[in-house]
Design a protein around this motif. Structure first.
Motif, PDB file in Angstrom:
ATOM      1  N   MET A 138      52.799  29.907  35.478  1.00  0.00           N
ATOM      2  CA  MET A 138      51.587  30.659  35.791  1.00  0.00           C
ATOM      3  C   MET A 138      51.602  31.984  35.036  1.00  0.00           C
ATOM      4  SD  MET A 138      50.195  31.920  39.525  1.00  0.00           S
ATOM      5  CE  MET A 138      48.694  32.848  39.655  1.00  0.00           C
ATOM      6  N   ASN A 139      50.543  32.220  34.259  1.00  0.00           N
ATOM      7  CA  ASN A 139      50.466  33.443  33.485  1.00  0.00           C
ATOM      8  C   ASN A 139      50.132  34.633  34.380  1.00  0.00           C
ATOM      9  OD1 ASN A 139      50.953  32.085  31.096  1.00  0.00           O
ATOM     10  ND2 ASN A 139      48.766  31.632  30.778  1.00  0.00           N
ATOM     11  N   LYS A 140      50.866  35.712  34.202  1.00  0.00           N
ATOM     12  CA  LYS A 140      50.636  36.929  34.970  1.00  0.00           C
ATOM     13  C   LYS A 140      49.460  37.693  34.385  1.00  0.00           C
ATOM     14  CE  LYS A 140      52.935  41.077  36.661  1.00  0.00           C
ATOM     15  NZ  LYS A 140      54.199  41.861  36.643  1.00  0.00           N
ATOM     16  N   GLN A 141      48.559  38.143  35.248  1.00  0.00           N
ATOM     17  CA  GLN A 141      47.405  38.906  34.779  1.00  0.00           C
ATOM     18  C   GLN A 141      47.829  40.298  34.350  1.00  0.00           C
ATOM     19  OE1 GLN A 141      44.649  38.582  38.176  1.00  0.00           O
ATOM     20  NE2 GLN A 141      43.206  37.667  36.747  1.00  0.00           N
ATOM     21  N   THR A 142      47.258  40.759  33.269  1.00  0.00           N
ATOM     22  CA  THR A 142      47.484  42.131  32.833  1.00  0.00           C
ATOM     23  C   THR A 142      46.490  43.040  33.566  1.00  0.00           C
ATOM     24  OG1 THR A 142      45.880  42.055  31.034  1.00  0.00           O
ATOM     25  CG2 THR A 142      48.119  41.274  30.565  1.00  0.00           C
ATOM     26  N   PRO A 143      46.745  44.334  33.590  1.00  0.00           N
ATOM     27  CA  PRO A 143      45.761  45.253  34.184  1.00  0.00           C
ATOM     28  C   PRO A 143      44.382  45.119  33.555  1.00  0.00           C
ATOM     29  CG  PRO A 143      47.848  46.386  33.883  1.00  0.00           C
ATOM     30  CD  PRO A 143      47.999  45.038  33.229  1.00  0.00           C
ATOM     31  N   SER A 144      44.346  44.884  32.250  1.00  0.00           N
ATOM     32  CA  SER A 144      43.049  44.719  31.582  1.00  0.00           C
ATOM     33  C   SER A 144      42.334  43.463  32.056  1.00  0.00           C
ATOM     34  CB  SER A 144      43.248  44.673  30.065  1.00  0.00           C
ATOM     35  OG  SER A 144      43.737  45.897  29.585  1.00  0.00           O
ATOM     36  N   ASP A 145      43.080  42.405  32.292  1.00  0.00           N
ATOM     37  CA  ASP A 145      42.491  41.173  32.820  1.00  0.00           C
ATOM     38  C   ASP A 145      41.865  41.427  34.189  1.00  0.00           C
ATOM     39  OD1 ASP A 145      43.308  39.693  30.616  1.00  0.00           O
ATOM     40  OD2 ASP A 145      45.222  39.133  31.557  1.00  0.00           O
ATOM     41  N   ILE A 146      42.597  42.160  35.016  1.00  0.00           N
ATOM     42  CA  ILE A 146      42.104  42.461  36.376  1.00  0.00           C
ATOM     43  C   ILE A 146      40.844  43.311  36.296  1.00  0.00           C
ATOM     44  CG2 ILE A 146      42.650  43.633  38.541  1.00  0.00           C
ATOM     45  CD1 ILE A 146      45.626  42.955  37.941  1.00  0.00           C
ATOM     46  N   ALA A 147      40.859  44.302  35.410  1.00  0.00           N
ATOM     47  CA  ALA A 147      39.690  45.173  35.271  1.00  0.00           C
ATOM     48  C   ALA A 147      38.461  44.382  34.849  1.00  0.00           C
ATOM     49  CB  ALA A 147      39.979  46.284  34.263  1.00  0.00           C
ATOM     50  N   ARG A 148      38.639  43.483  33.873  1.00  0.00           N
ATOM     51  CA  ARG A 148      37.497  42.690  33.402  1.00  0.00           C
ATOM     52  C   ARG A 148      36.965  41.791  34.519  1.00  0.00           C
ATOM     53  NH1 ARG A 148      41.114  42.225  28.915  1.00  0.00           N
ATOM     54  NH2 ARG A 148      40.400  43.543  27.170  1.00  0.00           N
ATOM     55  N   GLN A 149      37.869  41.283  35.332  1.00  0.00           N
ATOM     56  CA  GLN A 149      37.444  40.435  36.446  1.00  0.00           C
ATOM     57  C   GLN A 149      36.638  41.232  37.465  1.00  0.00           C
ATOM     58  OE1 GLN A 149      40.658  38.216  38.171  1.00  0.00           O
ATOM     59  NE2 GLN A 149      39.402  37.349  39.794  1.00  0.00           N
ATOM     60  N   VAL A 150      37.083  42.462  37.737  1.00  0.00           N
ATOM     61  CA  VAL A 150      36.335  43.334  38.648  1.00  0.00           C
ATOM     62  C   VAL A 150      34.942  43.608  38.092  1.00  0.00           C
ATOM     63  CG1 VAL A 150      36.211  45.675  39.608  1.00  0.00           C
ATOM     64  CG2 VAL A 150      38.373  44.421  39.655  1.00  0.00           C
ATOM     65  N   PHE A 151      34.880  43.962  36.812  1.00  0.00           N
ATOM     66  CA  PHE A 151      33.580  44.256  36.207  1.00  0.00           C
ATOM     67  C   PHE A 151      32.659  43.042  36.251  1.00  0.00           C
ATOM     68  CE2 PHE A 151      35.995  47.416  33.338  1.00  0.00           C
ATOM     69  CZ  PHE A 151      35.933  48.394  34.336  1.00  0.00           C
ATOM     70  N   PRO A 164      23.109  41.370  48.132  1.00  0.00           N
ATOM     71  CA  PRO A 164      23.478  39.982  47.826  1.00  0.00           C
ATOM     72  C   PRO A 164      24.753  39.573  48.551  1.00  0.00           C
ATOM     73  CG  PRO A 164      23.980  41.416  45.973  1.00  0.00           C
ATOM     74  CD  PRO A 164      23.190  42.242  46.948  1.00  0.00           C
ATOM     75  N   ASP A 165      24.829  38.316  48.887  1.00  0.00           N
ATOM     76  CA  ASP A 165      26.025  37.769  49.537  1.00  0.00           C
ATOM     77  C   ASP A 165      27.033  37.428  48.446  1.00  0.00           C
ATOM     78  OD1 ASP A 165      27.828  36.790  51.320  1.00  0.00           O
ATOM     79  OD2 ASP A 165      26.775  34.905  51.694  1.00  0.00           O
ATOM     80  N   ALA A 166      27.666  38.481  47.920  1.00  0.00           N
ATOM     81  CA  ALA A 166      28.583  38.324  46.792  1.00  0.00           C
ATOM     82  C   ALA A 166      29.989  38.720  47.225  1.00  0.00           C
ATOM     83  CB  ALA A 166      28.119  39.205  45.633  1.00  0.00           C
ATOM     84  N   PRO A 167      30.998  38.127  46.620  1.00  0.00           N
ATOM     85  CA  PRO A 167      32.373  38.439  47.009  1.00  0.00           C
ATOM     86  C   PRO A 167      32.774  39.855  46.604  1.00  0.00           C
ATOM     87  CG  PRO A 167      32.350  37.049  45.064  1.00  0.00           C
ATOM     88  CD  PRO A 167      30.932  37.114  45.541  1.00  0.00           C
ATOM     89  N   GLU A 168      33.639  40.453  47.408  1.00  0.00           N
ATOM     90  CA  GLU A 168      34.206  41.736  47.025  1.00  0.00           C
ATOM     91  C   GLU A 168      35.113  41.518  45.819  1.00  0.00           C
ATOM     92  OE1 GLU A 168      33.063  44.315  48.209  1.00  0.00           O
ATOM     93  OE2 GLU A 168      32.567  44.111  50.323  1.00  0.00           O
ATOM     94  N   ALA A 169      35.265  42.548  45.007  1.00  0.00           N
ATOM     95  CA  ALA A 169      36.040  42.421  43.774  1.00  0.00           C
ATOM     96  C   ALA A 169      37.532  42.640  43.985  1.00  0.00           C
ATOM     97  CB  ALA A 169      35.526  43.424  42.741  1.00  0.00           C
TER      98      ALA A 169
END
Length: 318
Positions: free
Chosen positions: A1-14, A142-147
């Motif tokens: 399983m590949n570990k997410q980088t901080p940049s990956d997490i940030a892009r997912q939040v955005f 909107p009924d959207a998931p929290e980031a």
């Protein structure tokens, strides 16, 4: 399983939050126009409240409203229960922010609004909640998931509430005809105020101006330039600006300078600005043309003042 980088997490939040904003854009709450009409007709202030993270959003929305022409105030629901309900009058309108609409800390504000028939707008994800049921208008999020990833930390929901507050503020601002001049009145300090300052606010005028006529001998012109300290002299006839004398003009006419008049030495097409021009625009002209001074003339060509580059810098325009 590949570990997410901080940049990956940030892009997912955005992506999560921007997706919710797009959803809200494409399905704007049906009561939005009615809410704006209600707020436009409010004689008092717009009271904005919420608990926890929603409370922080409420404070920001109130500040944005107040700075863009809509009198507003943030009221903390806890303080409201201990006397601050008196801040909410029959002339006001209330916006309450709650993701689930069931915060018990909001009960006293909701009850106060019901008791005195104070119109209430709910910003919530659940229109069938206690808050939604009591509100005059509901702006449904909107009924959207929290980031946050675990679905618990207010992230997407607060972003959507903040964006809804901005939409309300901007709609009210535009419908009220709120312009740059009004914005300056509420932002006299700091960078925002400096960027909106007009030339007339800092220009030199009256006896401070180095003024000569076209017939003034250059000997007297040099004395005027030295006395006023701006390094220029405005050549004026019957109030009308005829030209300007700068250090460059002096150098170009050095051989016969003292035998000539101001009108013979002056540059006849000087750079000028208007008194109602923005100071930051005047600074841009000075920088682009490598000048330290601009003469200020009105629409009829009458000299009204002078602005030096140091005036702009002292005012915080840089």
């Amino acid at each position: 399983m590949n570990k997410q980088t901080p940049s990956d997490i940030a892009r997912q939040v955005f992506e999560t939050e921007s997706s919710a904003l797009r959803q809200m854009r494409d399905a704007l709450p049906q009561g939005f126009d009615a809410a704006i009409d209600l707020l436009l007709g409010t004689k008092g202030r717009v009271i904005v409240s919420g608990m926890g993270k929603s409370g922080h959003v409420a404070a920001k929305i109130a500040a944005t409203l107040a700075s863009t022409g809509t009198p507003a105030q943030h009221v903390h629901p806890g303080e409201a229960s201990h006397g601050d309900l008196g801040m909410i009058t029959k002339e006001d309108a209330v916006i309450i922010i709650s993701n689930n609409g069931e915060n018990r800390e909001l009960a006293d504000i909701i009850g106060h609004c019901a008791r005195f028939a104070i119109p209430m707008i709910a910003i919530t994800k659940k229109p069938g909640s206690t808050l939604g049921a009591q509100a005059n208008l509901v702006l449904q999020m909107p009924d959207a998931p929290e980031a946050c990833g675990i679905g618990m930390a207010p992230t997407t929901s607060t972003t959507c509430a903040m964006a809804m507050g901005d939409a309300i503020a901007v709609a009210l601002m535009k419908l009220r005809g709120f312009e740059k001049e009004n914005f300056l009145a509420f932002h006299p300090g700091g960078t925002l105020g400096a960027q909106l300052l007009k030339v007339s606010a800092v220009m030199h005028s009256g006896d401070e101006l180095p003024v000569v006529t076209p017939e003034t001998p250059m000997g007297d012109t040099l004395l005027e330039m030295t006395a006023k300290g701006f390094g220029v002299a405005a050549v004026v006839e019957e109030g009308q600006l005829q030209g300007v004398i700068t250090d460059g003009d002096l150098r170009r006419n050095m051989d016969s300078l003292m035998s000539r008049t101001a009108g013979e030495v002056a540059t006849r097409t000087p750079l000028t600005t208007a008194p109602d021009a923005l100071l930051i625009e005047a600074l841009g002209v000075m920088n682009a043309k490598k000048r330290t001074v601009l003469l200020v003339v009105d629409e009829t060509g009458v000299l009204c003042g002078l602005v030096h580059i140091h005036d702009a810098l002292r005012a915080g325009v840089a």
